[in-house]
Design a protein around this motif. Sequence first.
Motif, mmCIF file in Angstrom:
data_model
loop_
_atom_site.group_PDB
_atom_site.id
_atom_site.type_symbol
_atom_site.label_atom_id
_atom_site.label_comp_id
_atom_site.label_asym_id
_atom_site.label_seq_id
_atom_site.Cartn_x
_atom_site.Cartn_y
_atom_site.Cartn_z
ATOM 1 N N HIS A 148 0.821 -1.213 0.000
ATOM 2 C CA HIS A 148 0.000 0.000 0.000
ATOM 3 C C HIS A 148 0.854 1.261 0.000
ATOM 4 N N LEU A 156 0.619 3.969 -2.910
ATOM 5 C CA LEU A 156 0.301 5.372 -2.642
ATOM 6 C C LEU A 156 1.258 6.277 -3.399
ATOM 7 N N ALA A 158 0.656 6.049 -7.098
ATOM 8 C CA ALA A 158 -0.568 6.722 -7.528
ATOM 9 C C ALA A 158 -0.380 8.227 -7.530
ATOM 10 N N LEU A 159 0.322 8.737 -6.511
ATOM 11 C CA LEU A 159 0.514 10.185 -6.449
ATOM 12 C C LEU A 159 1.422 10.659 -7.584
ATOM 13 N N ARG A 180 1.810 9.240 -10.374
ATOM 14 C CA ARG A 180 1.021 9.146 -11.594
ATOM 15 C C ARG A 180 0.121 10.364 -11.716
ATOM 16 N N TYR A 192 -0.825 15.626 -14.292
ATOM 17 C CA TYR A 192 -0.893 17.086 -14.252
ATOM 18 C C TYR A 192 0.158 17.701 -15.170
ATOM 19 N N ILE A 240 -8.015 4.308 0.812
ATOM 20 C CA ILE A 240 -7.296 5.475 0.279
ATOM 21 C C ILE A 240 -6.498 5.085 -0.958
ATOM 22 N N THR A 241 -5.825 3.937 -0.876
ATOM 23 C CA THR A 241 -5.048 3.483 -2.040
ATOM 24 C C THR A 241 -5.967 3.336 -3.249
ATOM 25 N N LEU A 261 -7.004 6.783 -4.577
ATOM 26 C CA LEU A 261 -5.891 7.429 -5.274
ATOM 27 C C LEU A 261 -5.642 6.769 -6.628
ATOM 28 N N GLU A 262 -5.723 5.432 -6.636
ATOM 29 C CA GLU A 262 -5.470 4.724 -7.890
ATOM 30 C C GLU A 262 -6.581 4.958 -8.899
ATOM 31 N N LEU A 289 -8.833 12.984 -9.131
ATOM 32 C CA LEU A 289 -8.902 13.866 -7.959
ATOM 33 C C LEU A 289 -8.241 15.203 -8.286
ATOM 34 N N ARG A 290 -8.642 16.225 -7.511
ATOM 35 C CA ARG A 290 -7.898 17.472 -7.599
ATOM 36 C C ARG A 290 -6.550 17.241 -6.927
ATOM 37 N N LEU A 291 -5.567 17.998 -7.343
ATOM 38 C CA LEU A 291 -4.204 17.767 -6.861
ATOM 39 C C LEU A 291 -4.131 17.874 -5.338
ATOM 40 N N ILE A 295 -2.992 14.913 -2.750
ATOM 41 C CA ILE A 295 -1.876 15.064 -1.806
ATOM 42 C C ILE A 295 -2.356 14.811 -0.378
ATOM 43 N N LEU A 308 -4.864 12.946 0.595
ATOM 44 C CA LEU A 308 -5.106 11.506 0.749
ATOM 45 C C LEU A 308 -3.788 10.757 0.902
ATOM 46 N N PHE A 309 -2.832 11.142 0.095
ATOM 47 C CA PHE A 309 -1.520 10.505 0.151
ATOM 48 C C PHE A 309 -0.934 10.623 1.551
ATOM 49 N N GLY A 358 -2.722 8.392 3.935
ATOM 50 C CA GLY A 358 -2.352 6.995 3.699
ATOM 51 C C GLY A 358 -1.015 6.654 4.323
#
Lengths: 388, 74
Positions: free
Chosen positions: A271, A275, A278-279, A281, A286, B17-18, B21-22, B26-28, B32, B34-35, B38
């Motif tokens: 996980h 995380l 995913a971020l 990515r 963006y 959350i994972t 996010l996957e 989402l808005r940036l 962030i 959520l990250f 997590g």
Amino acid sequence: MKIHSVAEVTGYLRELLEVDSMLADLWISGEVSNLSESTAGHLYFTLKDEASQLRCVLFHRARLALTLENGMAAVAHGRISIYEVSGALQFYVDVVQPEGMGILHLEFERLKVKLAEEGLFEPARKRALPPFPRRIGVVTSPDSAALHDIINIISRRYPLVELVIAPTPVQGDGAATGIVQAFNTINDTEGIDLVILARGGGSLEELWAFNDEKVARAIYASRVPVISGVGHDTDFTIADFVADKRAPTPSAAAELAVPHRAELEARLQYHSKALVAALSRGFEQYRQRIDELTRIASTHLGNLLTISREKLRGRELKLGSLSPLATLERGYALVQHSATGEVISRIDQVHRGDAIEVKVSDGQFKSRVTGSKKGLQAWMNSFPSKKR
Amino acid sequence: MDEQLSFEEALNRLEKITQTLEGGGLRLEEAIALFEDGIRLAKICNEQLNSAELKISQIQTPLEQGLESKDESP
């Protein structure tokens, strides 16, 4: 002396027989003979030995897979009573087994069939184990190897739980009662979400408490799921059949009870990585979007510039066409009185002999009016045919 | 509030959350936030796993009334 009716006597005999606890629950061995089957599917037969014989009935609902045959040496379980209609003493059989099995085996098979029929072993009734138990009740003998193994395994695998030990003897007289009481106590204890019932390996006699009907019912009535871990791999007890989950040994029961630490750590690691991935990515998306927008914007800007440039050129051209020079360029001339500089645009402004100045695209010259004529027709006629 | 999160709750939230996010979209700032959540939850889980010590208690059953109840926490 009173004279009794037949019904009174048979009824009295029946009562006498049925209050006797030994006659209400007994095993009898003998040879099967006079076997017959009623249309309703009940089996009638006689159990006999050298000295005596006993009428037996096995009702349809109680029948087993076993096929009875005349001459077969059998052991039957049931109760003795009187069939008042015929006044015959009868053995009401619920289980028949071939001769040769020990009494414990016979009892085991009998109870197994009985509880199975009652639905205590129903797979649909088995409850799911909690994936992350918090308080685990352990019904076992304190200071036993089984308990030691359970503590070791759970503290190594998943030390986030509390073990609540409900001590009980697990063999000998009082073991079955002790186990039942341990279950009762656990049912009354707050927050327990799983029970392990455990005992190390032993002989059929030593494990006998786990084949007790009371214990089976206590497991069935447990408020929370029960894992049985009794004996060794090959030992099956009634407790195993009733439990929500059967483990072959106490250690295996402990392993089934809690998640594995290594697996949890792997999941956490997965996980954490997911995380970050995913971020990044997200960031990458963006970034691409920004690139795209920049490209779109610059294209638009380029177009705008081109358009502006063209517009500007259009304006210049228009301006140019309005300037008098361009008119002169096209062959027209500007005529002024030499004396006053007055621009001559009407014929009345000049008279024969006037000095005039004529400006053309690249210079000027002086001239004199030698004649004039009013009217547009005259002007049109004098206009040179369009040429340069 | 997070101190009281059980391992199971923390792990469940982390998994959710994972997934979110996957899933993307989402808005940036949301991504962030959520990250960060997590990572914090993963840390809580790890700490719980690493610091926990098995607790052991013994309850009295009627049959064992004579036996003294003892706490064997290591």
